[in-house]
Design an enzyme around this catalytic site. Structure first.
Site, short mmCIF file in Angstrom:
data_model
loop_
_atom_site.label_atom_id
_atom_site.label_comp_id
_atom_site.label_asym_id
_atom_site.label_seq_id
_atom_site.Cartn_x
_atom_site.Cartn_y
_atom_site.Cartn_z
N CYS A 7 35.66 38.20 36.98
CA CYS A 7 36.55 39.24 36.43
C CYS A 7 36.19 40.03 35.14
O CYS A 7 36.99 41.05 34.90
CB CYS A 7 37.70 38.26 35.71
SG CYS A 7 37.14 37.19 34.46
N VAL A 23 37.46 43.99 35.43
CA VAL A 23 38.13 44.49 34.15
C VAL A 23 37.72 45.76 33.67
O VAL A 23 38.50 46.66 33.50
CB VAL A 23 38.30 43.34 32.83
CG1 VAL A 23 38.92 43.90 31.58
CG2 VAL A 23 39.35 42.20 33.48
#
Lengths: 509, 481
Positions: A152, A156
């Site tokens: 992630c 991001v």
């Protein structure tokens, strides 16, 4: 002194000894706890309908979910290709977690790398990590392919895998013609099964994009198992059944060897797996059977776009599930279902007939992945058992529609309710307020068994606290037999425990 | 003498051999982390606590693992929220065996996975509102929780969430401590920075908010047993000895700890520090601010246990010193019986270690008590001071590998062929395939405790069963012999 060299007591016995019990009592004086009475009061309250209502109002708080994140699935998918190194672009801790998660489930090594992005990569992006990481992986682990997914962190900050991999090739990290299938796998979307699907699509795209399909060459069909904790045994069972049918089938992503290598003095980092040649030929197959269709939605769509027929099944466990699988294969290939498999079918039906009295009307709660729940629910219904609570943390709309249709089609499904998006703390309330006879799910269900007393039948992922379950298939008629015996063993063990002090402690059941 | 020389030469050659495979840039960097210990040197001659190379299969984890997985997670009466996407909390759910007494989900929250389960909208719009709401829900479903900690996952620090502001606000509203921990996984180079950040959070959000003027009946023998995570009950089999020697353990942490016990640190007369690496920061702080000394002890194996109990007793009066001697004397027969039973089966066996931040040195004595020899060791996330402390444990010629890669460890083991590899779950099955007996030294391979005299008996039993299992005689088919 409780300990001795003759009879060594470990944690399971040692702390029950009076010396340790005294310590625990003394320690309480410093803990600032609420006292046993209050704890009991609240513990009892958590099992009430009042608590259930509060519990089901949760909107932000998730407690004991039955799902993991996308890149875990990507790693499993990538592990099923020959000589392929799963490579996760992002923070390194994630990969340590994925590896240990699979180690604990399969009791096998799991090889995967990360490119160890840290603060500077958070600011400047992870390109340098990719450039160095691919070069290092290639030199050390000599893979045939590197399959890149993302954590992630990389998602991001918006790292672009396609561009990064191209740049790394230009900079000479890996040869220009070295194959690097990739997939963006944001952990804040979907679950581990979504990541599996994304990575699978990444492989299909890498091999098939821009190629022309011609339905002239064998093998006839492709089969993909999806995110399957039983892949070792299930894939072997699939291959055996295909052999019985004289169907040439390519298993797309087959980790059955790499997660089941021998102890013979040699560590095989790579073993078995779908080969590049098989992947190229797979485009020309008549169709692809997805054993866990809900979890392979994007890949199935891609396969259809490529001109193949996509057959989506839902973790076929038991008689009708296996029937549907074999008939689908037969329809795709034109090959009849042989007598040998019909014989196996008959044996499974025979086993069910022998045991049906112990299964009929037994009430079950289940939790797990979407397709697995559809497969297990269908099996319970054909056993005359009654699914009651079906919790699917990582449900999709399609799952909810399918499970409701499945339940509606059987009189044994009339008391059942599907709970999409709920977690195991919700399930705790359900079990406490509407008790059932048995619970089916992963090892995480053992806390529910302890709290509520519902016996747990371990079927699902992960299975951490029982060994070697993944070495036995749950698919096919043979697999159905395994699942049947798992359920029956628990039913009989529970009955024996319940009747041990009475005349009902029968020798013959 | 010649054996040591041979080992040294071999080990140096081995290091060169593995480095040859790396691309040049990587080889240069890895060279600084591999060495052979030279007797008399102040450290092990390796660099440490440096970023892992991309793509090499480091065994390390992240800052979140260091905070949630190690320091904060075991504090049992608080709810620790894995703040961010679902994975981190899922993979670290009950996998570290931090034993505790309590009713899970009622007054203890250890073996649970509690998360804000971030979705795409939380990434886009931020997760502060969700965190705010989640806190209210915690108070409703877990009314006996004594506090909340926010264990940040990677996205939190990247999307600009202000978990400190939310924590301050909610802490007031719910009248419970709420601790924001900035342990995003991309921070630092390993678990180690997570330990440090977690320690700082104890300082800023526990000590600084606790009332140390409140009355407390102290005794001269008050200690806090800290940085023991109670893996398989280690802290308990340590505590029994401390209590037997007359000390009053007013706090234990973070294994089986309550928040109240953590608050006790500044009240102690002595802080007993088991895992130096993960909690030395807070020990130093308590020493500086509250004047409480700390002592790093080692309860692996009778030799080190006796040394440590005497070292602890030296901080106290003669009654404690005498009792420490009595405790050592009381357990001598047990230790001797364990050694008599297992040493003949284990003597001369070679061990390679690769563990976290403490055990690569602390367990050496226990192996030596059983007549075994550690021929290689290294830290996943040790620092320079760990490698200095290691010199007190290892012998001349020992192979040292910092932040070893899977590739290196395999090559080393292939050539050295130790009788036992002692490392983690990611390594276990690799070496067993190679026919090398293995014990997990993070989780004690689901056994334990290994601390204290009671633990030593289990340690000896387990090493024996690993090395002397009949399975290792069957790895080759007889027709191939």
């Amino acid at each position: 002194m409780p300990q001795s060299a003759e009879k060594v007591l470990d944690h399971a016995g040692l702390f029950k000894e009076p010396e340790y019990q005294e310590i625990f009592e003394r320690k309480k004086g410093f803990e600032g706890g609420c006292g046993a009475a209050k704890v009991q009061e609240i513990a009892d309250w958590t099992k009430t309908m009042e608590y259930r209502e509060i519990n089901f109002k949760r909107e932000a708080l998730v407690i004991n979910p039955a799902k993991a994140c996308q890149p875990l699935g990507a790693v499993l998918c990538a592990s099923g290709f020959e000589g392929t190194l799963p490579y996760v672009h992002g923070s390194q801790g994630c990969v340590a977690y994925f590896r240990s998660h699979f180690n604990r489930h399969f009791k096998e090594p799991c090889s995967a790398v990360s490119d160890s992005m840290t603060e500077d990569a958070a600011v400047f992006g992870g390109l340098n990590n990719m450039v160095d990481g691919l070069a290092n992986s290639y030199a050390l682990y000599k893979p045939k392919m590197i399959a890149v997914s993302t954590t992630c962190m990389a998602e991001v900050i918006g790292d672009d895998l396609d561009a990064f991999i191209k740049t790394a090739k230009q900079k000479g990290s890996i040869p220009e013609d070295f194959r690097v299938p990739f997939a963006h796998t944001p952990s804040f979307v979907g679950s581990h099964v979504t990541g599996y699907d994304n990575m699978l699509k990444g492989f299909l795209t890498s091999f098939w994009d821009g190629k022309t399909r011609s339905e002239t060459t064998a093998p006839a069909i492709n089969i993909n198992g999806g995110f399957d904790g039983y892949c070792v045994a299930n894939n072997r069972e699939l291959k055996r059944m295909m052999k019985e049918m004289s169907v040439e089938a390519t298993i797309i992503s087959d980790p059955s060897e790499v997660f089941d290598t021998p102890t013979d003095g040699e560590f095989r980092m790579y073993a078995g797996g779908t080969t590049a040649e098989q992947m190229e030929a797979a485009l020309n197959a008549k169709g692809t059977v997805f054993m866990q269709g809900i979890s392979a939605a994007k890949s199935a769509e891609y396969v259809e776009k490529a001109g193949q027929k996509a057959v989506s099944l839902h973790c076929p466990v038991g008689v009708t599930g296996t029937d549907a699988f074999l008939m689908a294969v037969s329809e795709l290939t034109g090959k009849p279902i042989p007598a040998s498999l019909e014989l196996e079918r008959g044996r499974l039906v025979d086993a069910i007939a022998d045991s049906q009295a112990h299964l009929h009307g037994k009430r079950f709660a289940l939790f797990g992945d979407p397709d697995m729940l559809l497969g297990l629910t269908a099996f319970l219904l054909e056993l005359g058992a009654e699914p009651v609570h079906i919790v699917c943390t990582n449900a999709t709309k399609e799952w909810t529609a399918k499970i409701n249709a499945l339940l509606a089609a059987s009189p044994f499904g009339k008391d059942a309710k599907a709970w999409p998006g709920k977690d195991l703390w919700h399930l705790r309330s359900l079990l406490a307020t509407e008790p059932v006879d048995f619970l089916i799910g992963s090892s995480h269900g053992k806390y529910l068994e302890r709290d509520i007393g519902t016996p747990l039948i371990r079927i699902g992922f992960p299975i951490f606290d029982r060994h070697h379950h993944h070495r036995f298939p749950i698919w096919g008629y043979q697999g159905g037999l395994n699942v049947l015996v798992k359920i029956l063993d628990k039913i009989f063990d529970t009955l024996d425990a319940k009747t041990s002090d009475s005349a009902s402690f029968d020798l013959v059941r | 003498m010649s054996a040591v020389l041979d080992d040294k030469t071999r080990n140096k050659a081995l290091i060169n051999e593995v480095l040859e495979v790396y691309p040049e840039k990587a080889a240069k960097k890895r060279a600084k982390h591999l060495n052979v210990y030279e007797e008399g040197k102040p450290d092990c001659g390796v660099k440490s606590n440096i970023k892992s190379l991309p793509g090499v299969m480091t065994i390390r984890g992240c800052a979140y693992a260091g905070s949630k997985g190690v320091v904060w997670g075991p504090i049992k009466d608080m709810v620790h929220v894995s703040h961010g996407p679902v994975g981190c909390g899922q993979y670290s759910w009950s996998t570290r065996r931090n034993y505790y007494n309590g009713t899970t989900g009622v007054d203890a929250f250890g073996a649970m996975q509690i998360t804000s389960d971030f979705q795409e909208k939380d990434i886009v719009f931020g997760g502060d509102k969700k965190l705010d709401k989640l806190v209210d829900e915690i108070t409703q479903v877990f009314p006996l929780a004594k506090g909340i900690s926010v264990q940040s996952e990677c996205p939190i620090g990247l999307i600009g969430d202000d978990i400190e502001a939310v924590s301050k606000k909610k802490s007031k509203e719910i009248d419970l401590p709420m601790v924001p921990v900035r342990c995003e996984g991309f921070r630092g180079v390993s678990q180690s920075l997570g330990h440090h950040i977690a320690n700082d959070a104890i300082r800023d959000w526990v000590f600084d908010k606790a009332d140390y003027n409140a009355p407390f009946e102290s005794t001269p023998y008050d200690v806090v047993l800290m940085a023991d995570y109670n893996i398989g009950g280690d802290a308990w089999s340590s505590r029994i000895l401390l209590e037997e020697m007359g000390l009053r353990v007013i706090g234990q942490g973070t294994g089986d700890a309550t928040l109240k016990e953590i608050e006790m640190m500044p009240r102690a007369k002595l802080l007993l520090l088991h895992c130096y690496r993960s909690m030395n920061y807070i020990a130093r702080h308590v020493e500086e601010k509250y004047g409480v000394p700390w002592f790093e002890y080692n309860l692996f194996g009778p030799t080190k246990i006796a040394e440590s109990l005497r070292g602890i007793a030296a901080f106290f009066d003669d009654t404690i010193k005498e009792k420490a001697e009595q405790v050592i004397a009381k357990y001598t027969a047990l230790s001797q019986a364990v050694i008599d039973k297992y040493k003949p089966r284990l003597a001369g066996k070679k061990v390679m270690l690769y563990v976290g931040g403490l055990r690569p040195r602390h367990v050496v004595g226990a192996y030596e008590d059983l007549g075994m020899e550690v021929c290689g060791t290294g830290y996943e996330f040790g620092h320079g001071d760990d490698y200095q402390r290691t010199t007190h444990y290892v012998k001349d010629g020992t192979l040292i590998y910092d932040d070893v890669t899977s590739f290196e460890l395999e090559k080393f083991a292939e050539k050295i062929r130790p009788d036992l590899m002692a490392s983690g779950v990611k390594e276990k099955y690799i070496f067993q395939k190679m026919g090398i007996p293995f014990r997990q030294m993070h989780s004690w391979d689901y056994s334990g405790p290994y601390h204290g005299y009671d633990g030593f008996a289990i340690f000896a039993r387990d090493m024996d069963m690993a090395i002397n299992s009949p399975v290792w005689g069957m790895t080759k088919a007889p027709w191939k012999k």
